[in-house]
Motif scaffolding. Structure first.
Motif, short mmCIF file in Angstrom:
data_model
loop_
_atom_site.label_atom_id
_atom_site.label_comp_id
_atom_site.label_asym_id
_atom_site.label_seq_id
_atom_site.Cartn_x
_atom_site.Cartn_y
_atom_site.Cartn_z
N VAL A 43 0.87 -1.19 0.00
CA VAL A 43 0.00 0.00 0.00
C VAL A 43 0.90 1.23 0.00
CG1 VAL A 43 -1.75 -1.21 1.36
CG2 VAL A 43 -0.11 0.23 2.52
N ASP A 97 -0.44 -2.61 -4.57
CA ASP A 97 -1.74 -3.28 -4.73
C ASP A 97 -2.87 -2.30 -4.45
OD1 ASP A 97 -0.72 -5.93 -5.26
OD2 ASP A 97 -0.04 -5.92 -3.17
N VAL A 98 -2.65 -1.42 -3.49
CA VAL A 98 -3.64 -0.40 -3.14
C VAL A 98 -2.96 0.95 -3.31
CG1 VAL A 98 -5.16 0.46 -1.31
CG2 VAL A 98 -4.63 -1.97 -1.43
N GLY A 148 -12.90 2.11 -7.08
CA GLY A 148 -12.10 2.64 -5.98
C GLY A 148 -12.99 3.20 -4.88
N PHE A 319 -8.53 5.61 -2.84
CA PHE A 319 -7.63 4.51 -3.20
C PHE A 319 -8.24 3.64 -4.29
CE2 PHE A 319 -5.91 5.82 0.81
CZ PHE A 319 -4.54 5.64 0.66
N PHE A 321 -7.16 0.06 -6.94
CA PHE A 321 -6.51 -1.24 -6.76
C PHE A 321 -5.82 -1.68 -8.04
CE2 PHE A 321 -9.75 -0.50 -3.74
CZ PHE A 321 -9.27 -1.03 -2.54
N ILE A 330 -7.32 -7.97 -3.56
CA ILE A 330 -8.30 -6.87 -3.59
C ILE A 330 -9.12 -6.87 -2.29
CG2 ILE A 330 -10.34 -5.97 -4.78
CD1 ILE A 330 -9.16 -7.00 -7.39
N GLY A 333 -7.03 -5.58 0.46
CA GLY A 333 -6.86 -4.13 0.28
C GLY A 333 -8.10 -3.38 0.73
N VAL A 337 -8.33 -0.43 3.59
CA VAL A 337 -8.84 0.93 3.34
C VAL A 337 -10.03 1.21 4.25
CG1 VAL A 337 -9.93 2.44 1.63
CG2 VAL A 337 -8.01 1.01 0.96
#
Lengths: 452, 320
Positions: A43, A97-98, A148, A319, A321, A330, A333, A337
């Protein structure tokens, strides 16, 4: 023989170095692989080491998250969204990834398929229920899918120097609410002399276009609208745009209340405000802490008013992905978030921790939530506020009267065109507003021909 | 077979004529080859490191950039071939012509100032009897400054409020100028920054060339009654013709890639008056994230600069 050995040794060392370089250049990948059911996600958003308090808080958050989510490991990287390295990182498998984005980014990223579709996993993000729908829309594609999550927002207002207002005989608790009032106030502040500038605005690196869009919104206009067939058309040759240019022209040339130096951008104007030489400029609430920290000023010195006029431009961050991510990453992530950024239940703990530091609590924005979540966050902010919230009442009191509009499609390209218009008005006394807007209209129509 | 044919006479030449020819076994040849490789191993490895670095950081990006100019890419999915679409979009962009016009204008101004100034400075320095080393260092000093520092320094010089230039004009009772804010002055202002920052190297090259001009030519001209101007025109310039031509071409190639000055000082403004080819290319790639369009622009620039580079190579070869 000795020299032969040295030559051979250096040859071996060189070969090893060459092989290492080649390997280093070819390595890549977005985060560690999964092992034993544990998912590691990379991240960004980790504050730099120079921001010790913010970084420590972030690292503590990572530890707390990993403790409560034993199957997820966080590999935190510094940095936010940098368009200069984004494509290279994506191509080289180095994109997190994020990854963090500004509201100007999602439309293009979605159009270019550079973000993963997260629609199937949103049932695991209950916090979204209270997130303002307009902010969620920023991350929706034309296909209706979601790519997102928003985590911050702002709307453009008027940042002003309360001390200069007082010196100029203006009431700092009653800042301007119309552009005519802004013009009068700017004249009075400029009259203080000693290089004091009443009002400043940007006109470089697309920031002029961004602000001209806000001006046009505030005067009841639009930059582009969508017709019934779904096609975007420029609406720059409008009354609102003409009025905006006329106001800017009058302040720059008739009143001389915008200073002689133009082609300014954010750091220039913040420096003027930090030096106590500027009365007003357009900005979101987040500019105040930047000025206070960077120029060692006090929060009491600055006020924030709502955008003069009837509407303003809103933006924010969030954010997205990595499009190459597997579903497990995902989901992990999204959990991160939601836990870190969309978690009203943690607000008390966050504010309590931040209250003693220089992290500002109590600014009017971000203001992500509606409903119960919104009320919770506001109550906690009020309890731990360490900034003078009464200085921002002119912003919050009028916020219901000022419509927040999002940025146009292909925003950066449109801003490039409008940058030219802003520059012409601020650098050429005889600039022809009609010609400028007609020309901009044509150029923006060409840009919008590719918009979704 | 070809190796054998080529290899045999070489070995024969190395050996004395009386020595019998070696048996047609391949092992001594292999041993020789191994020895030659072993002897040059270090050289080959040093060469390999250079080749690898060039391949990775120069040649591969050039080829990839050329291919990208015919593709639509998002770096997440395989690229799509789009033929000449990127070039079509490029030529349709009204800023394309503006950027080229501005770049050529910058190049022309840079030739007037950036070409003449170092030559004149070198001639003056060459004529000086005292303080030459000090002045040579002073002229070269700006080259040692990081470009961004130079540009930010000049930004203060140009500031219409407290800036150095307008302050100086004020002392002379002259009106202040909008150095960067005026469409007419902004490009010239950028050229002055560029000239100041880069003329040190060219001056030193000219100075070295001037010192290579035979002194007897000047003496002969002086005996014939030639004035300073005539000596400059009939001796110095003809003697330096080649070096002047080469620096002219290098300057054209260099100035057509101007980027830092407009990027930092004007952002392409006012009203697109300083949008250059590289600044537009930067916008395509890093503001609009349109790498196909940016690559098409870089291909066009590559062709134009390639023509100048070919001319440069031809000149240097013919001289060689």
């Amino acid at each position: 023989m000795g020299s032969n050995r040295i030559r051979r040794a250096s040859a071996v060392a060189l070969a090893a170095a060459t092989a290492f370089a080649a390997t280093a250049c070819s390595s890549g990948g977005s985060g560690s692989g999964d092992a034993g059911g544990v998912v590691t996600i990379s991240v960004n958003g980790l504050p730099p080491a120079t921001q010790t308090v913010d970084r420590k808080n972030f690292e503590d958050d990572v530890k707390a998250f990993e403790a409560s989510h034993p199957n997820i490991r966080i590999d935190a990287h510094e940095g936010m969204m940098d368009p200069k390295t984004f494509a290279a990182k994506l191509a080289g498998g180095q994109l997190e990834d994020v990854y963090y984005v500004y509201f100007t980014d999602p439309a293009g990223l979605i159009q270019r398929h550079q973000a993963a579709d997260i629609t199937p996993y949103l049932k695991d993000v209950p916090a979204l229920a209270d997130v303002k729908p307009a902010l969620q829309d920023v991350f929706k594609g034309k296909d209706g899918k979601v790519y997102g999550l928003p985590t911050g927002n702002y709307s453009m207002g008027l940042v002003y120097n309360r001390e200069l207002f007082t010196k100029a005989g203006l009431d700092p608790d009653e800042p301007p609410t119309t552009w005519d009032e802004v013009r009068t106030a700017a004249q009075k502040i400029t009259a203080l002399g000693d290089g004091t500038v009443g009002y400043a605005d940007f006109s470089k690196n697309n920031q002029g276009g961004w602000h001209l869009t806000s001006w046009i919104y505030s005067l009841g206009g639009d930059v582009a609208t969508r017709d019934d067939s779904g096609k975007w058309k420029a609406t720059l040759d409008s009354d609102a745009a003409h009025k905006a240019l006329q106001h800017l022209h009058d302040m720059r040339w008739t009143d001389d209340s915008m200073g002689s130096r133009q082609l300014l951008e954010i750091p220039d104007v913040q420096k003027m405000m930090g030096a106590g030489k500027l009365g007003m400029y357009l900005a979101g609430p987040d500019n105040i802490p930047t000025i206070v920290k960077q120029f060692e000023r006090k929060y009491d010195e600055y006020g924030l008013a709502a955008m003069p006029g009837t509407a303003t431009l809103g933006g924010g961050d969030g954010f997205m992905f990595n499009p190459k991510d597997a579903p497990a990453k995902i989901k992990a992530g999204l959990a991160w978030v939601q836990w870190k950024y969309l978690n009203p239940d943690r607000q008390e703990e966050i504010d309590q921790k931040s209250a003693g530091s220089d992290i500002p609590i109590g600014l009017p924005q971000p203001d992500l939530f509606d409903g119960r979540s919104g009320e919770t966050v506001k109550a906690v902010h009020a309890k731990y506020a360490n900034v003078p919230q009464q200085n921002y009442r002119p912003f919050t009191d009028r916020s219901a009267d000022v419509q927040v509009k999002v940025e146009p499609p292909n925003a950066q390209q449109i801003y490039t065109v409008l940058d030219g218009v802003m520059q012409a008005v601020l650098t050429k006394q005889d600039a022809n507003a009609d010609e400028l807007l007609k020309d901009a209209q044509k150029k923006v129509d060409t840009i919008l021909a590719t918009a979704q | 077979m070809k190796v054998d044919t080529v290899g045999a006479p070489r070995r024969t030449q190395r050996r004395p004529a009386a020595t019998p020819a070696p048996p047609p076994s391949s092992s001594p040849r292999r041993a020789g080859l191994r020895r030659r490789i072993a002897d040059n191993l270090v050289g080959h490895l040093f060469l390999a490191a250079g080749v690898l670095a060039f391949a990775l950081f120069s040649w591969y990006p050039i080829v990839r950039g050329f291919l990208l100019s015919f593709q639509q890419v998002n770096f997440a999915e395989p690229a799509t071939w789009v033929g000449l679409d990127n070039f079509q979009r490029l030529f349709d962009d009204p800023l394309f012509l503006t950027a080229w016009r501005n770049t050529l204008w910058f190049t022309a101004l840079a030739l007037v100032f950036g070409f003449a100034a170092p030559f004149v400075t070198a001639v003056v320095l060459n004529e000086l009897r005292h303080g030459r080393a000090y002045l040579r260092m002073t002229v070269y000093l700006p080259v040692m400054l990081p470009p961004i520092v130079t540009v930010l320094l000049w930004r203060w010089f140009y500031d219409p409020g407290p800036g150095l230039f307008n302050h100086a004009l004020g002392i002379l009772h002259l009106p202040p100028q909008q150095w960067l804010e005026s469409e007419n002055l902004s490009m010239l202002s950028l050229v002055l920054v560029s000239t100041w920052a880069n003329m040190g190297t060219t001056t030193l090259i000219y100075l070295a060339a001037l010192q290579g001009v035979p002194g007897e030519l000047y003496e002969a001209a002086q005996l014939d009654g030639a004035s300073i101007r005539q000596r400059l025109w009939h001796v110095t310039i003809p003697q330096m013709r080649f070096i002047l031509l080469i620096t002219l071409l290098l300057q054209v190639i260099g100035t057509m890639q101007v980027f830092i000055e407009p990027f930092v000082l004007t952002g392409g403004g006012p009203n697109d008056a300083t949008v250059t080819v590289l600044l537009l290319l930067y916008r395509y790639a890093f503001v609009y994230n349109d790498f196909g369009l940016a690559s098409a622009m870089s291909t066009v620039l590559f062709v134009v600069l390639g023509a100048f580079a070919a001319l440069y190579l031809r000149l240097t070869r013919s001289k060689g």
